[in-house]
Motif scaffolding. Structure first.
Motif, mmCIF file in Angstrom:
data_model
loop_
_atom_site.group_PDB
_atom_site.id
_atom_site.type_symbol
_atom_site.label_atom_id
_atom_site.label_comp_id
_atom_site.label_asym_id
_atom_site.label_seq_id
_atom_site.Cartn_x
_atom_site.Cartn_y
_atom_site.Cartn_z
ATOM 1 N N PHE A 84 0.841 -1.188 0.000
ATOM 2 C CA PHE A 84 0.000 0.000 0.000
ATOM 3 C C PHE A 84 0.878 1.240 0.000
ATOM 4 N N THR A 85 0.434 2.279 -0.710
ATOM 5 C CA THR A 85 1.170 3.534 -0.812
ATOM 6 C C THR A 85 0.223 4.691 -0.531
ATOM 7 N N LEU A 86 0.670 5.628 0.297
ATOM 8 C CA LEU A 86 -0.075 6.854 0.565
ATOM 9 C C LEU A 86 0.840 8.037 0.296
ATOM 10 N N GLU A 87 0.308 9.058 -0.354
ATOM 11 C CA GLU A 87 1.061 10.281 -0.587
ATOM 12 C C GLU A 87 0.352 11.434 0.088
ATOM 13 N N MET A 88 1.135 12.273 0.779
ATOM 14 C CA MET A 88 0.589 13.414 1.488
ATOM 15 C C MET A 88 1.295 14.667 1.001
ATOM 16 N N GLU A 89 0.548 15.763 0.923
ATOM 17 C CA GLU A 89 1.073 17.020 0.411
ATOM 18 C C GLU A 89 1.063 18.058 1.531
ATOM 19 N N VAL A 91 0.854 21.778 2.265
ATOM 20 C CA VAL A 91 0.438 23.013 1.613
ATOM 21 C C VAL A 91 0.598 24.157 2.601
ATOM 22 N N GLY A 92 1.455 25.114 2.272
ATOM 23 C CA GLY A 92 1.654 26.276 3.133
ATOM 24 C C GLY A 92 3.036 26.856 2.919
ATOM 25 N N VAL A 93 3.168 28.154 3.156
ATOM 26 C CA VAL A 93 4.446 28.825 2.971
ATOM 27 C C VAL A 93 5.416 28.365 4.061
ATOM 28 N N GLY A 94 6.559 27.850 3.665
ATOM 29 C CA GLY A 94 7.575 27.405 4.608
ATOM 30 C C GLY A 94 7.359 26.004 5.145
ATOM 31 N N TYR A 95 6.303 25.327 4.745
ATOM 32 C CA TYR A 95 6.075 23.954 5.198
ATOM 33 C C TYR A 95 7.044 23.041 4.457
ATOM 34 N N ARG A 96 7.704 22.157 5.198
ATOM 35 C CA ARG A 96 8.633 21.240 4.552
ATOM 36 C C ARG A 96 8.716 19.948 5.358
ATOM 37 N N ALA A 97 9.213 18.917 4.699
ATOM 38 C CA ALA A 97 9.387 17.609 5.330
ATOM 39 C C ALA A 97 10.699 17.009 4.837
ATOM 40 N N GLU A 98 11.463 16.440 5.766
ATOM 41 C CA GLU A 98 12.720 15.769 5.424
ATOM 42 C C GLU A 98 12.769 14.432 6.151
ATOM 43 N N VAL A 124 9.571 5.547 4.285
ATOM 44 C CA VAL A 124 9.161 6.940 4.115
ATOM 45 C C VAL A 124 10.115 7.621 3.145
ATOM 46 N N GLU A 125 9.549 8.475 2.303
ATOM 47 C CA GLU A 125 10.345 9.229 1.333
ATOM 48 C C GLU A 125 9.732 10.618 1.212
ATOM 49 N N ALA A 126 10.568 11.647 1.386
ATOM 50 C CA ALA A 126 10.100 13.030 1.264
ATOM 51 C C ALA A 126 10.711 13.637 0.008
ATOM 52 N N LYS A 127 9.847 14.207 -0.857
ATOM 53 C CA LYS A 127 10.317 14.836 -2.097
ATOM 54 C C LYS A 127 9.962 16.317 -2.055
ATOM 55 N N THR A 128 10.938 17.159 -2.391
ATOM 56 C CA THR A 128 10.692 18.588 -2.485
ATOM 57 C C THR A 128 11.266 19.074 -3.805
ATOM 58 N N LYS A 137 5.800 10.392 0.875
ATOM 59 C CA LYS A 137 5.312 9.119 0.344
ATOM 60 C C LYS A 137 5.565 8.031 1.390
ATOM 61 N N LEU A 138 4.497 7.326 1.778
ATOM 62 C CA LEU A 138 4.578 6.244 2.751
ATOM 63 C C LEU A 138 4.257 4.927 2.061
#
Length: 186
Positions: A84-89, A91-98, A124-128, A137-138
């Motif tokens: 199973f794969t879930l993608e989360m976005e 949304v917001g100025v300065g929001y980031r994930a690593e 877990v994989e974070a793309k920017t 991406k989970l």
């Protein structure tokens, strides 16, 4: 739920399903191994390339457990074969994930960063990318666990209805509200 319970669960190639004496179902496949304890009322039979669940009577509790355990076993078979794969976005100025291994670091507009340690069963994989929102991406074989972790991550900054800022699932539509109208009514 009894109509769902009557459907057999097809077992794809490369997946093995076993049931022991304590009514514990073990599903093994290329993506991993999952176990589920089934209520003793429901009988689980493995017939060749399919799993069939049977209930003793037509009581409401029996019908609901029949459908529940059939759905859980189907999710287990699908998880160990495809995953199973879930993608989360974000949304917001300065929001980031690593992501650093199993540690997820998120900046969500608070005065501090949020660190969240992922369970070992989840990749877990974070793309920017430039000029786009960060995407998380989970991946996992356990549908319940990946849903629970995604709900926990989303709870750190729920999407708000006015500007749409927050953590949302990909392709999710947020119901937007109209802001305050200007001027006073006389």
């Amino acid at each position: 739920m009894s109509r769902i319970g009557k459907l057999p669960v097809a077992i794809p190639a490369g997946v093995t399903v076993t049931v022991d004496n304590n009514n514990v179902v073990v599903v093994k496949g290329p993506k991993g191994t999952l176990t589920q304890e089934v209520n003793p009322i429901i009988k689980v039979n493995v017939d060749g390339a399919q799993v069939v669940l049977e209930r003793p009577d037509d009581e409401i509790a029996s019908k609901s457990m029949h459908g529940l355990y059939r759905a859980l076993i189907n999710n287990m078979v699908e998880g160990v074969s495809k995953g199973f794969t879930l993608e989360m976005e974000f949304v917001g100025v300065g929001y980031r994930a690593e992501s650093n291994g199993q540690m997820l670091e998120m900046s969500l507009g608070y005065s501090h960063s949020i660190f969240f340690e992922m369970p070992p069963e989840i990749k877990v994989e974070a793309k920017t990318e430039k000029r786009s929102n960060p995407i998380l991406k989970l991946e996992s074989c356990d549908k319940q666990l990946i849903g629970q972790v995604a709900a926990k991550i989303r709870s750190f900054r729920m999407p708000e209805p006015y500007k749409g800022k927050g953590i949302k699932f990909m392709n999710e539509n947020i119901r937007r509200k109209v802001g305050k109208s200007g001027g006073k009514a006389k």
